[in-house]
Design a protein around this motif. Structure first.
Motif, PDB file in Angstrom:
ATOM      1  N   GLN A 171      17.402 -19.875   0.359  1.00 64.44           N
ATOM      2  CA  GLN A 171      18.826 -19.804  -0.447  1.00 64.44           C
ATOM      3  C   GLN A 171      19.735 -21.080  -0.043  1.00 64.44           C
ATOM      4  O   GLN A 171      19.780 -21.554   1.056  1.00 64.44           O
ATOM      5  N   ASP A 172      20.169 -21.787  -1.066  1.00 64.45           N
ATOM      6  CA  ASP A 172      21.023 -22.870  -1.072  1.00 64.45           C
ATOM      7  C   ASP A 172      22.203 -22.311  -0.219  1.00 64.45           C
ATOM      8  O   ASP A 172      23.256 -21.814  -0.899  1.00 64.45           O
ATOM      9  N   GLU A 173      22.418 -22.841   0.987  1.00 69.10           N
ATOM     10  CA  GLU A 173      23.557 -22.353   1.602  1.00 69.10           C
ATOM     11  C   GLU A 173      24.860 -23.066   1.304  1.00 69.10           C
ATOM     12  O   GLU A 173      25.831 -22.712   1.716  1.00 69.10           O
TER      13      GLU A 173
ATOM     14  N   ILE B  57      18.202 -14.656  -3.473  1.00 70.79           N
ATOM     15  CA  ILE B  57      19.035 -14.217  -2.436  1.00 70.79           C
ATOM     16  C   ILE B  57      18.085 -14.024  -1.310  1.00 70.79           C
ATOM     17  O   ILE B  57      17.140 -13.382  -1.535  1.00 70.79           O
ATOM     18  N   GLU B  58      18.308 -14.598  -0.329  1.00 66.59           N
ATOM     19  CA  GLU B  58      17.530 -14.671   1.033  1.00 66.59           C
ATOM     20  C   GLU B  58      17.991 -13.603   1.856  1.00 66.59           C
ATOM     21  O   GLU B  58      16.812 -13.132   2.665  1.00 66.59           O
ATOM     22  N   LYS B  59      19.089 -13.221   2.173  1.00 67.27           N
ATOM     23  CA  LYS B  59      19.350 -12.437   3.204  1.00 67.27           C
ATOM     24  C   LYS B  59      20.391 -11.368   2.559  1.00 67.27           C
ATOM     25  O   LYS B  59      21.421 -11.726   1.559  1.00 67.27           O
ATOM     26  N   PRO B  60      20.420 -10.124   2.905  1.00 67.64           N
ATOM     27  CA  PRO B  60      19.704  -9.666   4.239  1.00 67.64           C
ATOM     28  C   PRO B  60      18.101  -9.352   3.921  1.00 67.64           C
ATOM     29  O   PRO B  60      17.291  -9.120   4.930  1.00 67.64           O
TER      30      PRO B  60
ATOM     31  N   ASN C  86      10.933 -15.168   8.964  1.00 65.51           N
ATOM     32  CA  ASN C  86      10.592 -14.680   7.601  1.00 65.51           C
ATOM     33  C   ASN C  86      10.797 -15.447   6.330  1.00 65.51           C
ATOM     34  O   ASN C  86      11.425 -15.714   5.770  1.00 65.51           O
ATOM     35  N   TYR C  87       9.806 -16.264   6.732  1.00 64.42           N
ATOM     36  CA  TYR C  87       9.772 -17.610   5.629  1.00 64.42           C
ATOM     37  C   TYR C  87       9.023 -17.018   4.587  1.00 64.42           C
ATOM     38  O   TYR C  87       7.806 -16.574   4.482  1.00 64.42           O
ATOM     39  N   ILE C  88       9.488 -17.437   3.280  1.00 61.26           N
ATOM     40  CA  ILE C  88       8.427 -17.433   2.035  1.00 61.26           C
ATOM     41  C   ILE C  88       8.111 -18.729   1.876  1.00 61.26           C
ATOM     42  O   ILE C  88       9.081 -19.726   1.674  1.00 61.26           O
TER      43      ILE C  88
END
Length: 187
Positions: free
Chosen positions: A8-10, A59-62, A146-148
């Protein structure tokens, strides 16, 4: 072949954030052998209220959630990939948005050149091209993170579309293609 970490672009501070999803969908359920257990869980979640909220495509998290556009792309490269629908609800605006929970396979594709810190986290990530080659969308087995990961074909497809909130970070690889490039550089 080239591989990239999908994240996700933070830099997008007003990105949509689901609330309560981690309490319902536990990380230990996010494995291919337990996907059927997800059927019985609640799949509608409120979002954190923000001004000018942006519905990004990843959306990366949670937990990792894909927009419908990204899900369709991943499906083209992985027709048998399991997805579960998740609805994000913006109650004040009476709006619902469809996202997709995805559980990529965990692939044992770490190179022997991968380095770890004393606490077990990654210091230097290197993938073995031969072990990763059959996969276009996967997670890495044997690491805490937890990398995709996506291969270059899927990464290029993502970049050709007008998707928001996605970062792709190149991963170092070892294998046949790197050996060929090294020989070409030496000539």
């Amino acid at each position: 072949m080239n591989y990239f970490i999908l994240s996700q672009d933070e830099r997008i501070s007003n990105a949509v954030e689901p609330v309560g999803i981690a309490q319902v969908i536990k990380k230990e359920l996010l494995t291919l052998d337990r996907i059927d257990e997800l059927e019985e869980l609640e799949r509608q979640f409120p979002v954190l209220e923000k001004n000018d909220m942006l519905y990004i495509d990843f959306i990366e998290k949670p937990i990792a959630l894909l927009s419908d556009a990204v899900k369709q792309l991943v499906e083209k490269y992985n027709p048998s990939m399991p997805f579960k629908a998740v609805v994000l609800m913006d109650m004040p605006k009476l709006m619902q948005t469809l996202y997709w929970l995805v559980i990529p396979p965990k692939v044992p594709c770490l190179s022997t050149q991968t380095e770890f810190r004393l606490d077990g986290t990654l210091k230097k990530l290197v993938l073995d091209e031969a072990k990763a080659a059959p996969y276009s969308f996967f997670q890495i087995e044997g690491i805490k993170e937890n990398y995709i990961v996506v291969n270059i074909e899927l990464a290029e497809s993502i970049l050709r579309r007008d998707l928001r909130g996605i970062r792709l970070q190149k991963i170092q690889t070892e294998g046949r293609w790197n050996d060929i490039l090294s020989v070409e550089k030496a000539l």
